[in-house]
Write a protein that holds these residues in place. Structure first.
Motif, PDB file in Angstrom:
ATOM      1  N   UNK A  35     -20.285  34.987  28.702  1.00  0.00           N
ATOM      2  CA  UNK A  35     -19.161  35.441  27.463  1.00  0.00           C
ATOM      3  C   UNK A  35     -20.260  35.927  26.253  1.00  0.00           C
ATOM      4  N   UNK A  36     -21.411  35.507  26.187  1.00  0.00           N
ATOM      5  CA  UNK A  36     -22.381  36.391  25.253  1.00  0.00           C
ATOM      6  C   UNK A  36     -22.757  37.572  25.619  1.00  0.00           C
ATOM      7  N   UNK A  37     -22.793  38.076  26.836  1.00  0.00           N
ATOM      8  CA  UNK A  37     -23.061  39.570  27.188  1.00  0.00           C
ATOM      9  C   UNK A  37     -21.625  40.351  27.331  1.00  0.00           C
ATOM     10  N   UNK A  38     -20.464  39.724  27.505  1.00  0.00           N
ATOM     11  CA  UNK A  38     -19.250  40.511  27.510  1.00  0.00           C
ATOM     12  C   UNK A  38     -18.987  40.632  25.745  1.00  0.00           C
ATOM     13  N   UNK A  39     -19.281  39.670  25.030  1.00  0.00           N
ATOM     14  CA  UNK A  39     -19.022  39.844  23.527  1.00  0.00           C
ATOM     15  C   UNK A  39     -19.634  41.011  22.790  1.00  0.00           C
ATOM     16  N   UNK A  40     -20.958  41.200  23.165  1.00  0.00           N
ATOM     17  CA  UNK A  40     -21.900  41.735  22.470  1.00  0.00           C
ATOM     18  C   UNK A  40     -21.835  43.457  23.355  1.00  0.00           C
ATOM     19  N   UNK A  77     -11.625  40.754  20.716  1.00  0.00           N
ATOM     20  CA  UNK A  77     -10.999  39.735  21.263  1.00  0.00           C
ATOM     21  C   UNK A  77     -10.172  38.761  20.289  1.00  0.00           C
ATOM     22  N   UNK A  78      -9.478  38.010  20.989  1.00  0.00           N
ATOM     23  CA  UNK A  78      -8.754  37.080  19.802  1.00  0.00           C
ATOM     24  C   UNK A  78      -7.203  37.637  19.150  1.00  0.00           C
ATOM     25  N   UNK A  79      -6.687  36.769  18.421  1.00  0.00           N
ATOM     26  CA  UNK A  79      -5.469  37.162  17.896  1.00  0.00           C
ATOM     27  C   UNK A  79      -5.668  38.063  17.045  1.00  0.00           C
ATOM     28  N   UNK A  80      -6.551  38.424  16.157  1.00  0.00           N
ATOM     29  CA  UNK A  80      -6.740  39.437  15.262  1.00  0.00           C
ATOM     30  C   UNK A  80      -7.379  40.932  15.963  1.00  0.00           C
ATOM     31  N   UNK A  81      -7.444  40.911  17.365  1.00  0.00           N
ATOM     32  CA  UNK A  81      -7.912  42.083  17.997  1.00  0.00           C
ATOM     33  C   UNK A  81      -6.674  42.697  18.405  1.00  0.00           C
ATOM     34  N   UNK A  82      -5.268  42.432  18.105  1.00  0.00           N
ATOM     35  CA  UNK A  82      -4.428  43.062  18.635  1.00  0.00           C
ATOM     36  C   UNK A  82      -3.154  42.846  17.776  1.00  0.00           C
ATOM     37  N   UNK A  83      -2.374  43.922  17.302  1.00  0.00           N
ATOM     38  CA  UNK A  83      -1.258  43.633  16.416  1.00  0.00           C
ATOM     39  C   UNK A  83      -0.133  43.088  17.459  1.00  0.00           C
ATOM     40  N   UNK A  88       0.469  35.313  26.349  1.00  0.00           N
ATOM     41  CA  UNK A  88      -0.319  35.588  25.336  1.00  0.00           C
ATOM     42  C   UNK A  88      -0.580  37.317  25.275  1.00  0.00           C
ATOM     43  N   UNK A  89      -0.028  37.727  24.188  1.00  0.00           N
ATOM     44  CA  UNK A  89      -0.160  39.406  24.117  1.00  0.00           C
ATOM     45  C   UNK A  89      -1.653  40.018  23.421  1.00  0.00           C
ATOM     46  N   UNK A  90      -2.736  39.128  23.642  1.00  0.00           N
ATOM     47  CA  UNK A  90      -4.164  39.544  23.329  1.00  0.00           C
ATOM     48  C   UNK A  90      -5.035  38.688  24.312  1.00  0.00           C
ATOM     49  N   UNK A  91      -6.447  39.304  24.131  1.00  0.00           N
ATOM     50  CA  UNK A  91      -7.267  38.878  25.327  1.00  0.00           C
ATOM     51  C   UNK A  91      -8.349  37.850  24.632  1.00  0.00           C
ATOM     52  N   UNK A  92      -8.877  36.980  25.294  1.00  0.00           N
ATOM     53  CA  UNK A  92      -9.624  36.030  25.130  1.00  0.00           C
ATOM     54  C   UNK A  92     -10.957  36.088  25.673  1.00  0.00           C
ATOM     55  N   UNK A  93     -11.939  35.909  25.241  1.00  0.00           N
ATOM     56  CA  UNK A  93     -13.492  36.037  25.663  1.00  0.00           C
ATOM     57  C   UNK A  93     -13.498  35.188  26.725  1.00  0.00           C
ATOM     58  N   UNK A  94     -13.190  34.077  26.721  1.00  0.00           N
ATOM     59  CA  UNK A  94     -13.683  32.980  27.728  1.00  0.00           C
ATOM     60  C   UNK A  94     -12.876  33.496  28.973  1.00  0.00           C
ATOM     61  N   UNK A  95     -11.455  34.142  28.852  1.00  0.00           N
ATOM     62  CA  UNK A  95     -10.873  34.392  30.004  1.00  0.00           C
ATOM     63  C   UNK A  95     -11.588  35.665  30.919  1.00  0.00           C
TER      64      UNK A  95
END
Length: 446
Positions: free
Chosen positions: A383-388, A396-402, A416-423
């Motif tokens: 997740x750390x590598x994917x995030x950076x 990612x997350x709710x604020x990452x998309x309208x 869920x209409x947005x992506x999560x980092x853990x997924x």
């Protein structure tokens, strides 16, 4: 031969009405406690509620038959495997047992909405990141017995991928109150029974040093010393930008679910042990078209928000891991070069990280990361590598998309209409347990 007197005849008549000891039926109260190494809190409460209803009904089967069926017949679900459904004829919903994949967020079978009904978002962030992560003494109190356990478990789950190393007692009783005097951190829950000589009253009068009391009923925090200054210090030490993003993310999730954090009514008449068993169809609101007016709180997205906080402040930590020497148990050399790590960290992160890397919580994580192939440590690293690597693209997350929360549910499906980092890194489930339940129980569908 002497004739029987009137008193003797009366005694004999009364004696004929007595019941022999072997023929007597006595009743006594008994407590049923369901113990398991797997934290299926909601499912177990639903089963106990099922037994509670049966105990007051004229069932043809004894309670022991239902208990033996659960213990001897119902299998333990496999991680990432199929969901085990146990029908409960006294309730509208079955008992569902499911385990997430090994490489995923740990099981939390409790609704985060219960925690957000008691505490606002900044308070939750302060408790998790300012108190628990930095290993301070935290005491959770409530007049609702099971709410104490729920609050402690939900707060503890937000520490992922770190594990609480401090003494943890989610339901502290008076004979063990001496543990509050232990040096260092501690995390306990206390039921406030309202008695003047009760444990909660004693602790409030003699607040342990360097401790904080979290009152779930009022949503307030009381600290030993100047409460305002301590809370201000704990809030400001958290890196401002990741903290602001975390608070905004959780508040957006609450708005989507129609929740006002810290201001939702707490069930005062029905304890959560029975409230958790009530069918959702009796408590959910629907709009004029028959769809849910609000989507339920996305617990996984909330946990993902805290995971992204840790990934944002610990970027590149793996470069400062130190391979232990052959005599590391004797030499005492550290497994992590904290000085170089802090020197490379952003200036606004350094005050928080300098306290964080000295905690047993972080040292335990480094030890698990170095000694063994811990699956949760591997998940965090990915997740750390994917995030950076994703900073330049859509976050990612709710604020990452309208999104329009109600529009996403217009088809009757909660996607869920947005992506999560853990997924992006966790093992993908082959099915959704909710879909499996709705297939057999149409009343659960939106």
């Amino acid at each position: 031969e002497r004739s029987k007197t009137d008193d003797e005849e009366g005694f004999l008549q009364d004696d004929s009405l007595l019941t022999g000891f072997d023929d007597m039926v006595t009743f006594e109260n008994k407590t049923i406690c369901l113990i398991s190494r797997y934290p299926h809190w909601t499912a177990f409460r639903r089963f106990l509620s099922h037994l509670h209803v049966l105990s007051g009904s004229s069932s043809d089967l004894p309670l022991e038959r239902y208990i033996s069926h659960l213990l001897l017949t119902v299998p333990v679900p496999k991680p990432g495997g199929q969901c085990v459904i146990v029908p409960l004829q006294t309730l509208n919903e079955p008992m569902a047992l499911a385990m997430p994949p090994t490489k995923d967020l740990p099981l939390v079978d409790l609704p985060f909405q219960r925690l957000l009904a008691c505490l606002d978002v900044p308070t939750i962030v302060t408790i998790v990141l300012g108190f628990l992560t930095l290993e301070r003494k935290v005491i959770v109190m409530s007049t609702h017995p099971s709410l104490v356990l729920d609050g402690c478990e939900l707060l503890r789950s937000l520490l992922f991928p770190f594990e609480l190393c401090a003494p943890y007692v989610p339901r502290l009783t008076q004979p063990f109150m001496s543990c509050l005097d232990f040096p260092g951190a501690i995390f306990v829950g206390i039921h406030d029974d309202g008695c003047d000589d009760g444990l909660a009253a004693i602790v409030k009068k003699n607040l342990p040093e360097d401790s904080a009391i979290v009152d779930l009923d009022t949503g307030e925090i009381e600290c030993s010393g100047d409460t305002y200054e301590i809370l201000k210090q704990c809030w400001k030490i958290i890196p401002s930008d990741p903290r602001s993003n975390l608070v905004s993310e959780i508040e957006s999730l609450c708005r989507d679910a129609g929740i006002v954090p810290g201001q939702e009514p707490i069930d005062s008449l029905v304890d959560s042990a029975f409230d958790a068993s009530l069918p959702k169809v009796l408590v959910e609101d629907f709009d004029d078209q028959g769809y849910r007016a609000q989507e339920p709180l996305d617990d996984r997205a909330l946990r993902d928000a805290f995971l992204r906080f840790f990934t944002s402040i610990l970027g590149g930590y793996e470069r400062f891991l130190v391979v232990p020497d052959i005599d590391y148990l004797i030499s005492g050399n550290d497994w992590f070069d904290s000085q170089k790590f802090l020197a490379a960290a952003p200036k606004d992160h350094a005050p928080y990280l300098s306290s964080f890397v000295d905690t047993q919580l972080f040292q335990s994580f480094i030890q698990r990361r170095t000694e063994a192939s811990d699956v949760h440590c591997m998940l965090f690293d990915e997740c750390l590598a994917e995030f950076h690597s994703n900073l330049s693209s859509v976050p990612f997350g709710r604020l990452g998309s309208d999104l329009n929360p109600t529009a996403a549910l217009s088809g009757g499906e909660n996607q869920r209409p947005f992506d999560l980092l853990v997924d992006q890194c966790a093992t993908e489930l082959q099915y959704d347990p909710k879909d499996f339940m709705e297939a057999d129980y149409p009343s659960l569908r939106a």
